[in-house]
Design an enzyme around this catalytic site. Structure first.
Site, PDB file in Angstrom:
ATOM      1  N   ASN A  62     -23.658 -70.891 -41.895  1.00  0.00           N
ATOM      2  CA  ASN A  62     -23.581 -69.370 -42.390  1.00  0.00           C
ATOM      3  C   ASN A  62     -23.417 -69.466 -43.863  1.00  0.00           C
ATOM      4  O   ASN A  62     -22.299 -69.680 -44.306  1.00  0.00           O
ATOM      5  CB  ASN A  62     -22.370 -68.867 -41.649  1.00  0.00           C
ATOM      6  CG  ASN A  62     -22.229 -67.461 -42.069  1.00  0.00           C
ATOM      7  OD1 ASN A  62     -22.865 -66.803 -42.794  1.00  0.00           O
ATOM      8  ND2 ASN A  62     -21.149 -66.749 -41.640  1.00  0.00           N
ATOM      9  N   GLU A  65     -15.590 -61.397 -41.053  1.00  0.00           N
ATOM     10  CA  GLU A  65     -16.056 -60.747 -42.300  1.00  0.00           C
ATOM     11  C   GLU A  65     -16.685 -59.382 -41.929  1.00  0.00           C
ATOM     12  O   GLU A  65     -16.332 -58.312 -42.592  1.00  0.00           O
ATOM     13  CB  GLU A  65     -16.736 -61.506 -43.467  1.00  0.00           C
ATOM     14  CG  GLU A  65     -15.851 -62.625 -43.870  1.00  0.00           C
ATOM     15  CD  GLU A  65     -16.365 -63.874 -44.166  1.00  0.00           C
ATOM     16  OE1 GLU A  65     -17.638 -64.053 -44.192  1.00  0.00           O
ATOM     17  OE2 GLU A  65     -15.697 -65.110 -44.040  1.00  0.00           O
ATOM     18  N   HIS A  76     -19.060 -61.402 -36.979  1.00  0.00           N
ATOM     19  CA  HIS A  76     -18.316 -62.485 -37.556  1.00  0.00           C
ATOM     20  C   HIS A  76     -16.923 -61.642 -38.219  1.00  0.00           C
ATOM     21  O   HIS A  76     -16.922 -60.478 -38.436  1.00  0.00           O
ATOM     22  CB  HIS A  76     -18.998 -62.701 -38.806  1.00  0.00           C
ATOM     23  CG  HIS A  76     -18.485 -64.006 -39.589  1.00  0.00           C
ATOM     24  ND1 HIS A  76     -17.466 -63.702 -40.542  1.00  0.00           N
ATOM     25  CD2 HIS A  76     -18.644 -65.374 -39.455  1.00  0.00           C
ATOM     26  CE1 HIS A  76     -17.097 -64.846 -40.970  1.00  0.00           C
ATOM     27  NE2 HIS A  76     -17.741 -65.719 -40.466  1.00  0.00           N
ATOM     28  N   GLY A 110     -12.489 -70.487 -44.560  1.00  0.00           N
ATOM     29  CA  GLY A 110     -12.643 -70.507 -46.213  1.00  0.00           C
ATOM     30  C   GLY A 110     -11.148 -70.938 -46.781  1.00  0.00           C
ATOM     31  O   GLY A 110     -10.978 -70.732 -47.850  1.00  0.00           O
ATOM     32  N   SER A 119     -13.297 -73.809 -41.726  1.00  0.00           N
ATOM     33  CA  SER A 119     -13.037 -75.042 -42.511  1.00  0.00           C
ATOM     34  C   SER A 119     -13.509 -76.445 -41.903  1.00  0.00           C
ATOM     35  O   SER A 119     -12.603 -77.386 -41.971  1.00  0.00           O
ATOM     36  CB  SER A 119     -11.541 -75.277 -42.836  1.00  0.00           C
ATOM     37  OG  SER A 119     -11.122 -74.096 -43.632  1.00  0.00           O
ATOM     38  N   LYS A 135     -23.305 -66.979 -45.636  1.00  0.00           N
ATOM     39  CA  LYS A 135     -22.660 -65.811 -46.154  1.00  0.00           C
ATOM     40  C   LYS A 135     -23.446 -65.223 -47.395  1.00  0.00           C
ATOM     41  O   LYS A 135     -24.655 -65.225 -47.435  1.00  0.00           O
ATOM     42  CB  LYS A 135     -21.364 -66.102 -46.795  1.00  0.00           C
ATOM     43  CG  LYS A 135     -20.767 -66.812 -45.347  1.00  0.00           C
ATOM     44  CD  LYS A 135     -19.076 -66.872 -45.666  1.00  0.00           C
ATOM     45  CE  LYS A 135     -18.503 -67.378 -44.290  1.00  0.00           C
ATOM     46  NZ  LYS A 135     -17.271 -67.547 -44.100  1.00  0.00           N
ATOM     47  N   GLU A 138     -13.687 -68.714 -33.903  1.00  0.00           N
ATOM     48  CA  GLU A 138     -13.519 -68.828 -35.527  1.00  0.00           C
ATOM     49  C   GLU A 138     -12.020 -68.021 -35.739  1.00  0.00           C
ATOM     50  O   GLU A 138     -11.933 -66.898 -36.013  1.00  0.00           O
ATOM     51  CB  GLU A 138     -14.437 -68.109 -36.426  1.00  0.00           C
ATOM     52  CG  GLU A 138     -15.826 -68.743 -36.370  1.00  0.00           C
ATOM     53  CD  GLU A 138     -16.831 -68.648 -37.359  1.00  0.00           C
ATOM     54  OE1 GLU A 138     -17.169 -69.388 -38.014  1.00  0.00           O
ATOM     55  OE2 GLU A 138     -16.746 -67.378 -38.145  1.00  0.00           O
TER      56      GLU A 138
HETATM   57  P1  13P Z   1     -15.893 -72.010 -43.703  1.00  0.00           P
HETATM   58  O1  13P Z   1     -16.544 -73.106 -42.969  1.00  0.00           O
HETATM   59  O2  13P Z   1     -15.894 -71.776 -45.100  1.00  0.00           O
HETATM   60  O3  13P Z   1     -14.394 -71.738 -43.372  1.00  0.00           O
HETATM   61  O4  13P Z   1     -16.469 -70.615 -42.997  1.00  0.00           O
HETATM   62  C1  13P Z   1     -16.433 -70.684 -41.755  1.00  0.00           C
HETATM   63  C2  13P Z   1     -17.060 -69.181 -41.163  1.00  0.00           C
HETATM   64  O5  13P Z   1     -16.782 -68.206 -41.382  1.00  0.00           O
HETATM   65  C3  13P Z   1     -18.612 -69.555 -40.555  1.00  0.00           C
HETATM   66  O6  13P Z   1     -19.310 -68.579 -39.908  1.00  0.00           O
END
Ligand code: 13P
Length: 250
Positions: A10, A98, A96, A174, A214, A12, A168
Site C-alpha cells: 500500500n 486512514e 483502511h 507507521g 509495521s 499510500k 491492521e
Molecule cells: P506501515 O507498514 O507503514 O505500518 O503501514 C501499514 C499499512 O497501513 C498498510 O495498509
C-alpha cells in the site's frame, strides 16, 4: 486447502512517475524466481496505469487504495469500481484505517463498497483493526467483530471465493510498534472464526487474512510462521524495492 500467500504494497500517497517505473524495474528481477506467492502493488490513483505498463510480463497484481461505490455520476473527486476494472486493477483496498479516521468513512459506507467491489469483480481487501485505547481497554475482539459484522453485512457466501481481509491494528501503522506475533495470530483466528460462523466453512477456508502494521523484512518471517496468517499488507517497507522484495521472498 492451502491459500496462496499475498504480499501487498500500500503505497499510500507516495511516488512519482519515474519513481514508479524505477521501482518496478528494480523489484521484479529480485522476485521473479518465486512462483507460489502473489504480490500486489496499490499505487495512488494517478499511477495505476504507470504500474500497469511497468508490470507487463511480470506476475505483479495491481490494486487501488480506495473507490466509491456508485457506477457513475456527480461525485466530484471520486473513482468508480468500473473505472478501476477499466484500468486493469484486480484488487481494491477498502476501509483502511486512514480512510476511516481521516476521511470519516463509516462501517455502512464500507459495507456498500465491499458489495460494489464484489459486483464489479474486484477483489476487496477489507481492513479492520482497533485503536490503541481500545486495545488498552481490552476491546480489541469487540471492535473487530463489530467491524466485520457491519462491513460484511448481507454478502453472499459466493463473495468469499475471492475476498481478502487485513487485520491492521491502528496503533501499529507507521509507528514501528508492530503487534506481537501471538496477538496478530489471535486476531486473525478470531476473524476466521467469525467468517466460519456467518458464511460457512468454505468461506473461512478460502478467505486470505493478512497482517498489516509495521511489517519489515526482519519481522516478516515471524508473522508468516503463525498458523492462519496468509500474508501482509505493507506501507512504509513496501516503498523501497529491496525491502519489498525481501518481504515477498521472506
Ligand atoms: P506501515 O507498514 O507503514 O505500518 O503501514 C501499514 C499499512 O497501513 C498498510 O495498509
Amino acid at each position: 486447502m492451502s491459500r496462496r500467500p499475498l504480499i501487498a504494497a500500500n503505497w499510500k500517497m507516495h511516488k512519482t512517475t519515474p519513481e514508479v517505473r524505477s521501482f518496478v524495474s528494480a523489484f521484479w528481477p529480485k522476485v521473479s524466481a518465486g512462483t507460489e506467492r502473489d504480490m500486489l502493488i496499490c499505487p495512488p490513483f494517478p499511477y495505476i496505469s504507470t504500474v500497469d505498463e511497468a508490470r507487463r510480463d511480470t506476475r505483479i497484481f495491481l490494486g487501488a487504495q480506495n473507490m466509491y461505490f456508485e457506477e457513475k455520476g456527480a461525485f466530484t473527486g471520486e473513482v468508480a469500481p468500473g473505472m478501476l476494472k477499466d484500468l486493469k486493477c484486480e484488487y481494491v483496498i477498502i476501509g483502511h484505517s486512514e480512510r476511516r479516521g481521516i476521511f470519516g468513512e463509516t462501517d455502512e459506507s464500507i459495507n456498500t463498497k465491499v458489495h460494489a467491489a464484489v459486483k464489479y469483480g474486484l477483489i476487496p481487501i477489507l481492513c479492520v483493526g482497533e485503536k490503541k485505547e481500545e486495545r488498552q481497554k481490552n476491546l480489541t475482539e469487540q471492535i473487530i467483530l463489530r467491524q466485520l459484522e457491519k462491513n460484511l453485512k448481507d454478502l453472499p457466501d459466493t463473495a468469499f471465493t475471492n475476498l481478502v481481509i487485513a487485520y491492521e491494528p491502528i496503533w501499529a501503522i507507521g509507528t514501528g510498534l508492530n503487534a506481537e506475533a501471538k496477538d496478530a495470530h489471535d486476531a486473525i483466528a478470531l476473524i476466521r472464526e467469525f467468517i466460519h460462523s456467518k458464511f460457512g466453512e468454505n468461506s473461512a477456508e478460502n478467505t486470505r487474512i493478512l497482517y498489516g502494521g509495521s511489517v519489515k523484512p526482519d519481522n516478516m518471517k515471524l508473522y508468516m510462521s503463525q498458523k492462519g496468517i496468509d500474508g501482509a499488507l505493507v506501507g512504509g517497507a513496501s516503498l523501497d524495492p529491496d525491502s519489498f522484495a525481501k518481504l515477498v521472498n521472506y
